[in-house]
Design a protein around this motif. Structure first.
Motif, PDB file in Angstrom:
ATOM      1  N   GLU A 180     -20.057   1.762 -10.235  1.00 38.54           N
ATOM      2  CA  GLU A 180     -18.695   2.182  -9.882  1.00 38.54           C
ATOM      3  C   GLU A 180     -18.383   3.627 -10.300  1.00 38.54           C
ATOM      4  O   GLU A 180     -17.822   4.398  -9.530  1.00 38.54           O
ATOM      5  CB  GLU A 180     -17.707   1.225 -10.537  1.00 38.54           C
ATOM      6  CG  GLU A 180     -16.493   0.959  -9.672  1.00 38.54           C
ATOM      7  CD  GLU A 180     -15.714  -0.240 -10.173  1.00 38.54           C
ATOM      8  OE1 GLU A 180     -14.563  -0.028 -10.517  1.00 38.54           O
ATOM      9  OE2 GLU A 180     -16.285  -1.353 -10.238  1.00 38.54           O
ATOM     10  N   LYS A 181     -18.840   3.973 -11.513  1.00 38.06           N
ATOM     11  CA  LYS A 181     -18.547   5.312 -12.039  1.00 38.06           C
ATOM     12  C   LYS A 181     -19.301   6.380 -11.217  1.00 38.06           C
ATOM     13  O   LYS A 181     -18.706   7.375 -10.784  1.00 38.06           O
ATOM     14  CB  LYS A 181     -18.972   5.375 -13.514  1.00 38.06           C
ATOM     15  CG  LYS A 181     -18.537   6.627 -14.243  1.00 38.06           C
ATOM     16  CD  LYS A 181     -18.764   6.463 -15.743  1.00 38.06           C
ATOM     17  CE  LYS A 181     -18.587   7.786 -16.466  1.00 38.06           C
ATOM     18  NZ  LYS A 181     -19.745   8.671 -16.358  1.00 38.06           N
ATOM     19  N   GLU A 182     -20.586   6.104 -11.029  1.00 37.70           N
ATOM     20  CA  GLU A 182     -21.425   7.036 -10.232  1.00 37.70           C
ATOM     21  C   GLU A 182     -20.839   7.226  -8.839  1.00 37.70           C
ATOM     22  O   GLU A 182     -20.745   8.340  -8.327  1.00 37.70           O
ATOM     23  CB  GLU A 182     -22.831   6.441 -10.037  1.00 37.70           C
ATOM     24  CG  GLU A 182     -23.815   6.718 -11.120  1.00 37.70           C
ATOM     25  CD  GLU A 182     -25.127   5.975 -10.838  1.00 37.70           C
ATOM     26  OE1 GLU A 182     -26.114   6.380 -11.406  1.00 37.70           O
ATOM     27  OE2 GLU A 182     -25.138   4.988 -10.059  1.00 37.70           O
ATOM     28  N   ALA A 183     -20.453   6.073  -8.245  1.00 38.48           N
ATOM     29  CA  ALA A 183     -19.936   6.097  -6.871  1.00 38.48           C
ATOM     30  C   ALA A 183     -18.672   6.945  -6.801  1.00 38.48           C
ATOM     31  O   ALA A 183     -18.521   7.793  -5.914  1.00 38.48           O
ATOM     32  CB  ALA A 183     -19.657   4.689  -6.399  1.00 38.48           C
ATOM     33  N   LYS A 184     -17.780   6.740  -7.756  1.00 36.13           N
ATOM     34  CA  LYS A 184     -16.509   7.464  -7.732  1.00 36.13           C
ATOM     35  C   LYS A 184     -16.748   8.977  -7.846  1.00 36.13           C
ATOM     36  O   LYS A 184     -16.193   9.773  -7.091  1.00 36.13           O
ATOM     37  CB  LYS A 184     -15.611   6.973  -8.875  1.00 36.13           C
ATOM     38  CG  LYS A 184     -14.174   7.465  -8.744  1.00 36.13           C
ATOM     39  CD  LYS A 184     -13.332   7.069  -9.923  1.00 36.13           C
ATOM     40  CE  LYS A 184     -11.940   7.679  -9.846  1.00 36.13           C
ATOM     41  NZ  LYS A 184     -11.866   9.075  -9.432  1.00 36.13           N
ATOM     42  N   GLU A 185     -17.619   9.326  -8.804  1.00 37.98           N
ATOM     43  CA  GLU A 185     -17.896  10.754  -9.023  1.00 37.98           C
ATOM     44  C   GLU A 185     -18.534  11.390  -7.782  1.00 37.98           C
ATOM     45  O   GLU A 185     -18.155  12.470  -7.355  1.00 37.98           O
ATOM     46  CB  GLU A 185     -18.838  10.925 -10.218  1.00 37.98           C
ATOM     47  CG  GLU A 185     -18.128  10.767 -11.549  1.00 37.98           C
ATOM     48  CD  GLU A 185     -19.093  10.740 -12.735  1.00 37.98           C
ATOM     49  OE1 GLU A 185     -18.607  10.474 -13.833  1.00 37.98           O
ATOM     50  OE2 GLU A 185     -20.316  10.954 -12.541  1.00 37.98           O
ATOM     51  N   ARG A 186     -19.509  10.671  -7.239  1.00 42.28           N
ATOM     52  CA  ARG A 186     -20.231  11.218  -6.076  1.00 42.28           C
ATOM     53  C   ARG A 186     -19.290  11.341  -4.865  1.00 42.28           C
ATOM     54  O   ARG A 186     -19.322  12.334  -4.152  1.00 42.28           O
ATOM     55  CB  ARG A 186     -21.413  10.294  -5.765  1.00 42.28           C
ATOM     56  CG  ARG A 186     -22.346  10.811  -4.700  1.00 42.28           C
ATOM     57  CD  ARG A 186     -23.344  11.818  -5.233  1.00 42.28           C
ATOM     58  NE  ARG A 186     -24.168  12.379  -4.155  1.00 42.28           N
ATOM     59  CZ  ARG A 186     -24.550  13.635  -4.073  1.00 42.28           C
ATOM     60  NH1 ARG A 186     -24.227  14.502  -5.017  1.00 42.28           N
ATOM     61  NH2 ARG A 186     -25.287  14.060  -3.085  1.00 42.28           N
ATOM     62  N   ILE A 187     -18.459  10.301  -4.678  1.00 39.93           N
ATOM     63  CA  ILE A 187     -17.538  10.323  -3.533  1.00 39.93           C
ATOM     64  C   ILE A 187     -16.538  11.468  -3.684  1.00 39.93           C
ATOM     65  O   ILE A 187     -16.294  12.220  -2.741  1.00 39.93           O
ATOM     66  CB  ILE A 187     -16.835   8.954  -3.370  1.00 39.93           C
ATOM     67  CG1 ILE A 187     -17.843   7.910  -2.877  1.00 39.93           C
ATOM     68  CG2 ILE A 187     -15.655   9.049  -2.402  1.00 39.93           C
ATOM     69  CD1 ILE A 187     -17.374   6.483  -2.952  1.00 39.93           C
ATOM     70  N   ASP A 188     -15.983  11.602  -4.876  1.00 38.44           N
ATOM     71  CA  ASP A 188     -15.026  12.696  -5.110  1.00 38.44           C
ATOM     72  C   ASP A 188     -15.682  14.047  -4.842  1.00 38.44           C
ATOM     73  O   ASP A 188     -15.103  14.926  -4.200  1.00 38.44           O
ATOM     74  CB  ASP A 188     -14.492  12.659  -6.560  1.00 38.44           C
ATOM     75  CG  ASP A 188     -13.445  11.574  -6.735  1.00 38.44           C
ATOM     76  OD1 ASP A 188     -12.925  11.097  -5.708  1.00 38.44           O
ATOM     77  OD2 ASP A 188     -13.181  11.187  -7.885  1.00 38.44           O
ATOM     78  N   TYR A 189     -16.912  14.183  -5.335  1.00 36.08           N
ATOM     79  CA  TYR A 189     -17.631  15.449  -5.154  1.00 36.08           C
ATOM     80  C   TYR A 189     -17.856  15.727  -3.663  1.00 36.08           C
ATOM     81  O   TYR A 189     -17.600  16.838  -3.171  1.00 36.08           O
ATOM     82  CB  TYR A 189     -18.967  15.397  -5.906  1.00 36.08           C
ATOM     83  CG  TYR A 189     -19.936  16.491  -5.514  1.00 36.08           C
ATOM     84  CD1 TYR A 189     -19.718  17.814  -5.915  1.00 36.08           C
ATOM     85  CD2 TYR A 189     -21.038  16.212  -4.711  1.00 36.08           C
ATOM     86  CE1 TYR A 189     -20.596  18.818  -5.533  1.00 36.08           C
ATOM     87  CE2 TYR A 189     -21.911  17.211  -4.324  1.00 36.08           C
ATOM     88  CZ  TYR A 189     -21.689  18.519  -4.728  1.00 36.08           C
ATOM     89  OH  TYR A 189     -22.541  19.513  -4.334  1.00 36.08           O
ATOM     90  N   PHE A 231     -17.855   1.435   0.212  1.00 36.67           N
ATOM     91  CA  PHE A 231     -18.665   0.320   0.733  1.00 36.67           C
ATOM     92  C   PHE A 231     -20.142   0.714   0.754  1.00 36.67           C
ATOM     93  O   PHE A 231     -21.005  -0.011   0.244  1.00 36.67           O
ATOM     94  CB  PHE A 231     -18.160  -0.038   2.139  1.00 36.67           C
ATOM     95  CG  PHE A 231     -19.081  -0.921   2.929  1.00 36.67           C
ATOM     96  CD1 PHE A 231     -19.343  -2.220   2.520  1.00 36.67           C
ATOM     97  CD2 PHE A 231     -19.675  -0.457   4.092  1.00 36.67           C
ATOM     98  CE1 PHE A 231     -20.186  -3.041   3.259  1.00 36.67           C
ATOM     99  CE2 PHE A 231     -20.526  -1.262   4.829  1.00 36.67           C
ATOM    100  CZ  PHE A 231     -20.784  -2.558   4.409  1.00 36.67           C
ATOM    101  N   TYR A 232     -20.426   1.880   1.305  1.00 37.73           N
ATOM    102  CA  TYR A 232     -21.832   2.305   1.390  1.00 37.73           C
ATOM    103  C   TYR A 232     -22.409   2.615   0.009  1.00 37.73           C
ATOM    104  O   TYR A 232     -23.581   2.349  -0.249  1.00 37.73           O
ATOM    105  CB  TYR A 232     -21.984   3.496   2.338  1.00 37.73           C
ATOM    106  CG  TYR A 232     -21.981   3.033   3.771  1.00 37.73           C
ATOM    107  CD1 TYR A 232     -23.099   2.430   4.323  1.00 37.73           C
ATOM    108  CD2 TYR A 232     -20.846   3.139   4.554  1.00 37.73           C
ATOM    109  CE1 TYR A 232     -23.092   1.958   5.621  1.00 37.73           C
ATOM    110  CE2 TYR A 232     -20.827   2.672   5.861  1.00 37.73           C
ATOM    111  CZ  TYR A 232     -21.956   2.086   6.388  1.00 37.73           C
ATOM    112  OH  TYR A 232     -21.961   1.602   7.665  1.00 37.73           O
ATOM    113  N   ALA A 233     -21.574   3.159  -0.868  1.00 37.04           N
ATOM    114  CA  ALA A 233     -22.068   3.458  -2.223  1.00 37.04           C
ATOM    115  C   ALA A 233     -22.551   2.174  -2.896  1.00 37.04           C
ATOM    116  O   ALA A 233     -23.589   2.157  -3.562  1.00 37.04           O
ATOM    117  CB  ALA A 233     -20.964   4.111  -3.044  1.00 37.04           C
TER     118      ALA A 233
END
Lengths: 273, 373
Positions: free
Chosen positions: B147-156, B138-140
């Protein structure tokens, strides 16, 4: 094509509220039951009372149609009337504002899911009305869209005023409360406003036309019950009158909301409730 | 030089309903309450700028360099949270200036928010009915990550904070420590160069607090190269994590330096202890003490003698920069067998107490430090 960030942000709010809503299983069930109970109880009452409404909306319609469309509209606009303040709490407002979202995104984002949900429930309202209580709809699609757009603008304006004041007062704001109480009487939710002249005093229905909610109900009913063409000058004048409220309330709401946030920031009370 | 954070004579007043401030604690503005005397008065009420006021910040000046971990220490009500909230645009200051990476917090709030993130424990902003990952998604989206950036950053970040295994649990099932880590993840989502932490370890158990400090110090400051402003009243935390600290007391910065320098800011001396084996307190030892007292930089010598007359130790109050070899020379010439030598230096807590309670007087007890006049 890249989706604008504002739209992405509104989608984010909507998704958040949808996911959250789906976890409240009991609420989901009771909300659906409420749709049926609400429309049946009003429908049954209206069937027996059956007041004529031809004076306002022509002979092609009846009280049950007037009432059920009114209830459906009421259900549709309720999230906007309530505004964002149902979503406001000290734990989220500071954090959300720190993300840098703009005021319109904050307001629209916070009401979007409940609005989508009310559109979904709008359909069963009308279906029950049509098939059980023989509601006769006579809608003009273009007019319905314009009426909904004007209504949404009026109500978002009101929601922003209400929220802006609530951020400062930290409770139900007195202005919105008074407007809501008087609207229940004067806005013509469950009876045509001209009946006020019969019930109270002759000419008192004039007051109704100063309430923005009256125009929301009036324009939506006009569009859904009388098949009005926007090329008809009489219809156009009605829509223009309603637009005046939208033109005033939308920027006023924006200003009041910004004022409320700025004042809270000055007083250091943004996170207080 | 452009600082990561700079405040110049920052003043913040809060309206209060109190008619009088407690003496020495609150500094009130014009105390006119009750009646509206004029139209201007009415306007001031509407604008929320009418007194009386409590002065939460009284001319705060700080300059934080890029990449620095800067601590703001202060007792409750000192103005730490106000300072942090001004920097993250949640509170508007009344006078002075504040800049974040050169952007004015009052005039350019959107630019400021692109340069910093704050972790404020009291404003969690997480939905209890969503999972940790959904909350971050949500915050991303609000931050405009695709979506791609968010997923990568969140996983990291989930991996970085050790929350990966519990990422798909509802937030309401998270422990306080996990909630704090999720806050950290959120603050790092946007990858801003500056992070503000307001009392980050309050409410955490000692293990979680240590883990959090470690994360802050080793990973965020050194690996991610962030500038960190940390407000705390935990002196241990400040001493171990911060490069520099400022002591904020009743809305004013009363000291600003490295933790080590702050420790000596209020004290001129340290205590040097020498323990002996099998020594008797006789005339020889008395002469040694007299010689010690004659050494430049020695402020006082106290022998430790038990009831049987055994001379087991000596405490020497010395100037903080004294050359200890001259003291040791005298002691060694006396022929006493030395069991142990240690120095007791003022702690940050000693300095903090002395700064925030200016009335504390130097004590005569063993191990106390002489306070600067």
């Amino acid at each position: 094509m890249e989706i604008p960030i504002e739209l992405k942000q509104i989608i984010a709010f909507t998704k958040r509220d949808f996911y959250s809503w789906t976890t409240y299983k009991t609420v989901v069930i009771t909300q659906i039951i409420n749709v049926f109970i609400g429309v049946f109880s009003w429908g049954v009452t209206a069937t027996y009372v059956n007041k004529p409404v031809s004076q306002m909306y022509g002979t092609g319609t009846n009280y049950i149609s007037f009432l059920i469309v009114g209830i459906a509209i009421g259900n549709l606009i309720m999230p906007l009337v309530q505004g964002v303040h149902s979503q406001l709490n000290p734990w989220t407002i500071e954090t959300i504002l720190m993300t840098g979202v703009s005021t319109p995104v904050f307001v629209i984002g916070n009401v979007m899911w409940t609005y989508i949900f009310s559109i979904i429930t709008f359909i069963p309202y009308l279906l029950i009305g049509i098939y059980v209580f023989h509601v006769s709809l006579n809608a003009n699609i273009a007019s319905v869209i314009v009426a909904f757009a004007i209504s949404a603008a009026i109500l978002v304006g009101l929601a922003m005023i209400s929220t802006g004041l609530m951020i400062v007062t930290k409770s139900m704001d007195p202005i919105t409360w008074i407007i809501n109480v008087l609207s229940n009487i004067f806005a013509g939710v469950s009876f045509p406003v001209i009946y006020l002249d019969t019930i109270f005093l002759p000419g008192i229905s004039t007051i109704s036309w100063f309430f923005p909610q009256t125009w929301v109900y009036h324009l939506c009913r006009l569009a859904m019950l009388t098949n009005p063409s926007l090329s008809n000058p009489q219809v156009l004048v009605e829509f223009l009158k309603g637009s005046v409220f939208a033109v005033i309330l939308l920027p006023l709401g924006y200003k009041v909301f910004r004022w409320g946030v700025a004042r809270s920031k000055r007083e250091g009370t943004l996170g207080w409730y | 030089m452009e600082f990561a954070i700079e405040t110049i004579n920052l003043v913040k007043r809060y309206p209060t309903t109190a008619r009088r401030g407690r003496e020495g604690h609150f500094h009130l503005g014009p105390a006119r309450i009750g009646r509206v005397e004029s139209f201007t008065g009415l306007l001031k009420i509407i604008k929320g700028i009418r007194g009386p006021f409590i002065e939460a910040l009284r001319g705060v000046n700080i300059q934080i360099k890029k990449g620095e971990i800067f601590g703001v220490l202060g007792p409750n009500g000192a103005g730490k949270t106000t300072l942090i909230k001004i920097l993250c645009t949640l509170v508007i200051h009344d006078e002075g200036e504040a800049y974040v990476n050169g952007f004015d917090v009052k005039r350019e709030p959107n630019q400021v928010l692109k340069n910093l993130q704050a972790v404020l424990p009291e404003s969690r902003g997480f939905n209890w009915r969503l999972t940790g990952r959904q909350n971050l998604e949500f915050y991303a989206l609000l931050y405009g990550l695709n979506e791609k950036e968010a997923k990568e950053r969140i996983d990291y970040l989930l991996d970085f904070t050790g929350l990966k295994d519990r990422a798909d649990d509802y937030y309401q099932r998270y422990s306080t420590g996990m909630q704090r880590k999720l806050l950290l993840c959120r603050s790092l989502l946007r990858n801003t160069p500056i992070l503000l932490f307001d009392e980050p370890t309050v409410g955490l158990d000692p293990t979680s607090a240590a883990e959090f400090r470690d994360l802050l110090h080793k990973k965020i400051a050194h690996e991610e190269k962030k500038t960190i402003l940390l407000s705390t009243h935990n002196l241990f935390e400040a001493q171990n994590v911060c490069d520099r600290i400022a002591i904020l007391d009743r809305g004013k910065i009363t000291a600003c330096d490295t933790p080590n320098n702050i420790r000596y800011l209020m004290f001129d001396e340290k205590v040097f202890n020498i323990a002996f084996v099998d020594a008797i307190y006789d005339d020889e030892q008395k002469k040694m003490i007299e010689k010690l007292e004659e050494i430049s930089g020695v402020h006082g010598v106290t022998p430790g003698i038990d009831l049987d007359g055994n001379f087991h130790e000596i405490s020497i109050r010395v100037d903080k920069n004294v050359d200890l070899s001259s003291i040791l020379e005298v002691v060694m010439k006396s022929g006493l067998k030395i069991k142990m030598i240690n120095t007791k230096e003022p702690t940050l807590e000693d300095a903090f107490m002395a700064i925030t309670r200016q009335h504390v007087e130097p004590q005569e007890n063993f191990g106390s430090f002489g306070q600067r006049s």
